[in-house]
Design a protein around this motif. Sequence first.
Motif, short mmCIF file in Angstrom:
data_model
loop_
_atom_site.label_atom_id
_atom_site.label_comp_id
_atom_site.label_asym_id
_atom_site.label_seq_id
_atom_site.Cartn_x
_atom_site.Cartn_y
_atom_site.Cartn_z
N SER A 97 0.84 -1.20 0.00
CA SER A 97 0.00 0.00 0.00
C SER A 97 0.88 1.25 0.00
CB SER A 97 -0.88 0.01 1.25
OG SER A 97 -0.08 0.17 2.40
N LEU A 98 0.23 2.40 -0.21
CA LEU A 98 0.97 3.67 -0.12
C LEU A 98 1.52 3.88 1.28
CD1 LEU A 98 -1.19 6.14 -2.24
CD2 LEU A 98 1.13 5.35 -2.72
N ILE A 99 0.76 3.45 2.28
CA ILE A 99 1.23 3.58 3.67
C ILE A 99 2.49 2.75 3.88
CG2 ILE A 99 0.66 3.07 6.09
CD1 ILE A 99 -2.24 3.88 5.35
N GLU A 100 2.49 1.53 3.35
CA GLU A 100 3.67 0.67 3.46
C GLU A 100 4.84 1.27 2.67
OE1 GLU A 100 6.12 -2.47 4.67
OE2 GLU A 100 4.31 -1.59 5.50
N PHE A 101 4.56 1.85 1.53
CA PHE A 101 5.58 2.55 0.74
C PHE A 101 6.25 3.61 1.61
CE2 PHE A 101 6.69 6.33 -1.69
CZ PHE A 101 7.44 5.85 -2.74
N GLN A 102 5.44 4.45 2.24
CA GLN A 102 5.97 5.53 3.09
C GLN A 102 6.77 4.98 4.27
OE1 GLN A 102 6.26 8.69 2.65
NE2 GLN A 102 5.08 8.76 0.78
#
Length: 136
Positions: A97-102
Motif C-alpha cells: 500500500s501507499l502507507i507501506e511505501f511511506q
Amino acid sequence: MKPLNFLLLLVLAGCGPSLAQQRAAAMAKANADHEVAVQDCDRQFPEPVKQAVPRINCRNVAANQYLRPFFDNQLQFDRITANKLALAEQVQTGRISLIEFQRQLTEIVAGVAAEEDRRQLLRRSVSAQEDAAAAS
C-alpha cells in the motif's frame, strides 16, 4: 571598475556573502525549484497508485536535477532513488500500500541518515587524531 571585479573585491574584503551563505541560498533555491518540479510531477501523474512508477520516475528526475548536487555521498542518494522506484513498482502492482511505501521509504532514509552521521563522526575522530598527532 568592472562590476565583476567590484564584486570580487567585496568578497575578498569580507563585504560579500560568505561561501556558507552562498551555499545556503543555493540550497534554498534548489529546494524551492524541486518542490515546483514535484508538484508538476503530481499534476502530470495524479494517480499515486495506478501511476506510481512514472510518478516516482518523474520525482526522481527532479531530485537528481535539484537535490543531488548538494549530497556529499552520491551513492546514498542513488540508494534512496533506486529504492523509491522499487517500492513504487510494488505499489503499482498492488503488492504494498501507499502507507507501506511511506513506512519503508522512511526506514531507508533513516538508515541513510544514520550512515551519514556515522561517517561524519568517523571523519571528525580521524581529524582529531591527526591534529593530536601533529601537535605532539
